[in-house]
Scaffold this motif. Structure first.
Motif, PDB file in Angstrom:
ATOM      1  N   UNK A   1       0.878  -1.266  -0.127  1.00  0.00           N
ATOM      2  CA  UNK A   1       0.011   0.156  -0.114  1.00  0.00           C
ATOM      3  C   UNK A   1       0.742   1.403  -0.124  1.00  0.00           C
ATOM      4  N   UNK A   2       2.104   1.220  -0.158  1.00  0.00           N
ATOM      5  CA  UNK A   2       2.974   2.234   0.076  1.00  0.00           C
ATOM      6  C   UNK A   2       3.882   2.402  -1.306  1.00  0.00           C
TER       7      UNK A   2
ATOM      8  N   UNK B   1      17.632  15.202  -4.644  1.00  0.00           N
ATOM      9  CA  UNK B   1      16.329  14.832  -4.371  1.00  0.00           C
ATOM     10  C   UNK B   1      15.959  14.714  -2.582  1.00  0.00           C
ATOM     11  N   UNK B   2      14.833  14.768  -2.301  1.00  0.00           N
ATOM     12  CA  UNK B   2      14.218  14.302  -1.060  1.00  0.00           C
ATOM     13  C   UNK B   2      13.129  13.361  -1.082  1.00  0.00           C
ATOM     14  N   UNK B   3      13.111  12.384  -0.259  1.00  0.00           N
ATOM     15  CA  UNK B   3      12.064  11.389  -0.544  1.00  0.00           C
ATOM     16  C   UNK B   3      10.983  11.102   0.596  1.00  0.00           C
ATOM     17  N   UNK B   4      10.069  10.982   0.106  1.00  0.00           N
ATOM     18  CA  UNK B   4       8.917  10.460   1.182  1.00  0.00           C
ATOM     19  C   UNK B   4       8.095   9.312   0.665  1.00  0.00           C
ATOM     20  N   UNK B   5       6.936   9.042   1.496  1.00  0.00           N
ATOM     21  CA  UNK B   5       6.218   7.992   1.060  1.00  0.00           C
ATOM     22  C   UNK B   5       4.727   8.275   1.026  1.00  0.00           C
ATOM     23  N   UNK B   6       4.159   7.622  -0.069  1.00  0.00           N
ATOM     24  CA  UNK B   6       2.620   8.024  -0.241  1.00  0.00           C
ATOM     25  C   UNK B   6       1.882   6.731   0.034  1.00  0.00           C
ATOM     26  N   UNK B   7       0.322   6.769   0.221  1.00  0.00           N
ATOM     27  CA  UNK B   7      -0.358   5.790   0.182  1.00  0.00           C
ATOM     28  C   UNK B   7      -1.044   5.748  -1.242  1.00  0.00           C
ATOM     29  N   UNK B   8      -2.065   4.677  -1.446  1.00  0.00           N
ATOM     30  CA  UNK B   8      -2.778   4.407  -2.610  1.00  0.00           C
ATOM     31  C   UNK B   8      -3.443   5.741  -3.233  1.00  0.00           C
ATOM     32  N   UNK B   9      -3.517   6.820  -2.419  1.00  0.00           N
ATOM     33  CA  UNK B   9      -4.584   7.996  -2.991  1.00  0.00           C
ATOM     34  C   UNK B   9      -3.689   8.860  -3.237  1.00  0.00           C
ATOM     35  N   UNK B  10      -2.300   8.694  -2.904  1.00  0.00           N
ATOM     36  CA  UNK B  10      -1.274   9.761  -3.018  1.00  0.00           C
ATOM     37  C   UNK B  10      -1.061  10.781  -2.045  1.00  0.00           C
ATOM     38  N   UNK B  11      -1.741  10.307  -0.943  1.00  0.00           N
ATOM     39  CA  UNK B  11      -1.413  11.124   0.226  1.00  0.00           C
ATOM     40  C   UNK B  11      -0.235  11.226   0.724  1.00  0.00           C
ATOM     41  N   UNK B  12       0.427  11.966   1.588  1.00  0.00           N
ATOM     42  CA  UNK B  12       1.881  11.872   1.998  1.00  0.00           C
ATOM     43  C   UNK B  12       1.690  11.305   3.312  1.00  0.00           C
TER      44      UNK B  12
ATOM     45  N   UNK C   1       7.650  -6.263   3.316  1.00  0.00           N
ATOM     46  CA  UNK C   1       6.928  -6.437   4.926  1.00  0.00           C
ATOM     47  C   UNK C   1       6.603  -5.305   5.511  1.00  0.00           C
ATOM     48  N   UNK C   2       6.081  -4.237   4.878  1.00  0.00           N
ATOM     49  CA  UNK C   2       6.079  -2.891   5.299  1.00  0.00           C
ATOM     50  C   UNK C   2       7.115  -2.001   5.877  1.00  0.00           C
ATOM     51  N   UNK C   3       8.096  -2.309   5.666  1.00  0.00           N
ATOM     52  CA  UNK C   3       9.444  -1.851   6.110  1.00  0.00           C
ATOM     53  C   UNK C   3      10.539  -1.559   5.322  1.00  0.00           C
TER      54      UNK C   3
ATOM     55  N   UNK D   1      12.101   2.537   8.598  1.00  0.00           N
ATOM     56  CA  UNK D   1      10.777   3.278   8.793  1.00  0.00           C
ATOM     57  C   UNK D   1       9.748   1.665   8.742  1.00  0.00           C
ATOM     58  N   UNK D   2       8.953   1.871   9.683  1.00  0.00           N
ATOM     59  CA  UNK D   2       8.047   0.634   9.931  1.00  0.00           C
ATOM     60  C   UNK D   2       6.857   1.059   9.850  1.00  0.00           C
ATOM     61  N   UNK D   3       5.976   1.040   8.594  1.00  0.00           N
ATOM     62  CA  UNK D   3       4.792   1.506   8.367  1.00  0.00           C
ATOM     63  C   UNK D   3       3.724   0.934   9.191  1.00  0.00           C
ATOM     64  N   UNK D   4       3.731  -0.351   9.408  1.00  0.00           N
ATOM     65  CA  UNK D   4       2.803  -1.002  10.292  1.00  0.00           C
ATOM     66  C   UNK D   4       2.570  -0.554  11.547  1.00  0.00           C
ATOM     67  N   UNK D   5       3.694  -0.210  12.178  1.00  0.00           N
ATOM     68  CA  UNK D   5       3.911   0.204  13.529  1.00  0.00           C
ATOM     69  C   UNK D   5       3.855   1.771  13.466  1.00  0.00           C
TER      70      UNK D   5
END
Length: 383
Positions: free
Chosen positions: A179-180, A192-203, A217-219, A241-245
């Motif tokens: 989902x990321x 460049x600076x990097x980030x993470x978005x969800x399925x809709x493009x939200x940061x 595994x969401x990490x 980065x642990x997206x699950x937790x």
């Protein structure tokens, strides 16, 4: 009032129906399993064919190039006199699609990227161009989405039918893993600076990292404050980065130089978590060595190895004193380091090299196909 005998008869009929459906499902599954094959590309006499796990030819050597099967087709090149034939074949050696040139790609979720007049599009499994060439760059489809770079230079995401799922707004972006997805924005100084978005493009993760590795595994590993240079990140602070937790864990006992490349599997697969463990480099007496680190940032196996291979099917290859073998995810030796070179396990088989020849071993380290081929790739399940 319902007759009890009616209920008894119908209960028996229902049980018989359930038994019939269960047996039918087993029969169909058995037929499906029987039709499925494990095939690996192998080279002999200067040409490629495909072998089964006994080492016998299923498709005789005849191709100048051959890739692994993906989505039940494999890309091949055939040289005949002055003619060159490029495209994809099925397990019966039937040509499914012919291409103008070798694509060095593979089908993913029923779509294949193609290049036409300097722009990328997608074709389906029979070669129909379902998404016209219109993108400056694209990724394979994963989880129903593909990253595409529009003529504007901005990256967004589409689905298999070309519907725009997330509008183009990033200067660089990568595939969705689950989902990321990792996306990047260019800074005024051209970095460049990097980030993470969800399925809709939200940061979900703000744009503050010099690099973020592919998620698994969401990490993922991320670096803050480091400098990207010649495929490496120098300095900065590495973290998990642990997206699950929804947590970020800084790492202290790590190297200051890490080779990274989210597109090159040789690097990206090393830094991927498998069963909550991943390879990560550490500095030992000034030397960069790889160890296994867990999601808590603790070394399961301290940095010991100069050369390692990706984790797959619970095992990972290591290199000691000029030879390779396998350990489990706790560092226990499973297959002694006795091979000149090895690949990762796929479908319980891994290739090995001795001299100029290749063969295959099982997870007990037993040679199941002797080293007799000039080159090989991995075994894949083909239907």
């Amino acid at each position: 009032m319902i007759n009890p005998s009616f209920l008894e008869v119908n209960t028996k009929a229902y049980k018989l129906l359930l038994l019939f459906v269960f047996c039918l499902a087993l029969t169909l599954k058995g037929q499906d399993d029987q039709q499925a094959l494990l095939l690996a590309p192998a080279k002999s006499g200067g040409v490629w064919g495909f072998i089964n796990p006994s080492g016998s030819w299923v498709i005789a050597p005849q191709y100048g190039e051959a890739n692994n099967f993906h989505d039940n087709v494999a890309e091949v090149v055939q040289y005949t006199n002055d003619d060159i034939k490029n495209g994809f074949i099925d397990k019966n050696n039937n040509w499914v699609i012919q291409l103008p040139e070798f694509n060095f790609s593979h089908f993913s979720e029923g779509r294949l990227a193609f290049l036409e007049n300097g722009l990328y599009g997608f074709m389906d499994s029979v070669g129909k161009k379902v998404i016209p060439a219109q993108f400056r760059f694209c990724s394979n489809f994963e989880n129903g989405k593909a990253m595409v770079v529009f003529k504007s230079g901005k990256a967004g995401y589409i689905n298999r039918e070309k519907k725009l799922l997330i509008s183009p707004r990033w200067d660089t972006a990568f595939n969705f893993q689950g989902n990321f997805a990792i996306t990047g924005k260019r800074t005024p100084d051209g970095k460049f600076l990097y980030g993470v978005i969800d399925n809709t493009g939200n940061t979900l993760v703000p744009y503050q990292y010099s690099w973020i590795t592919n998620f698994s595994e969401e990490k993922a590993f991320a670096n803050q404050g480091g400098v990207y240079e010649n495929g490496r990140i120098n300095g900065g602070t590495w973290m998990i980065i642990n997206m699950k937790d929804q947590a970020v864990l800084p790492l202290k006992d790590t190297t200051l130089i890490v080779e990274i490349d989210n597109y090159d599997e040789a690097y990206s697969n090393l830094l991927k978590f498998r069963n909550d463990v991943a390879w990560f480099p550490g500095r030992v007496n000034g030397e960069i060595l790889y160890g296994l680190i867990n999601t808590s940032g603790k070394w399961v196996v301290r940095p010991t190895y100069k050369v390692v291979n990706k984790i797959n099917e619970g095992l990972t290859a290591i290199f000691i004193n000029g030879r390779m073998g396998f350990i489990d995810l706790k560092g226990k030796e499973i297959i002694p380091c006795k091979f000149e070179s090895t690949g990762a396990f796929h479908n319980n088989l891994a290739w090995f090299k001795e001299g100029k020849k290749y063969g295959f071993i099982n997870k007990n380290g037993e040679v199941v196909i002797p080293a007799k081929f000039e080159d090989v790739r991995d075994f894949m399940l083909v239907k």
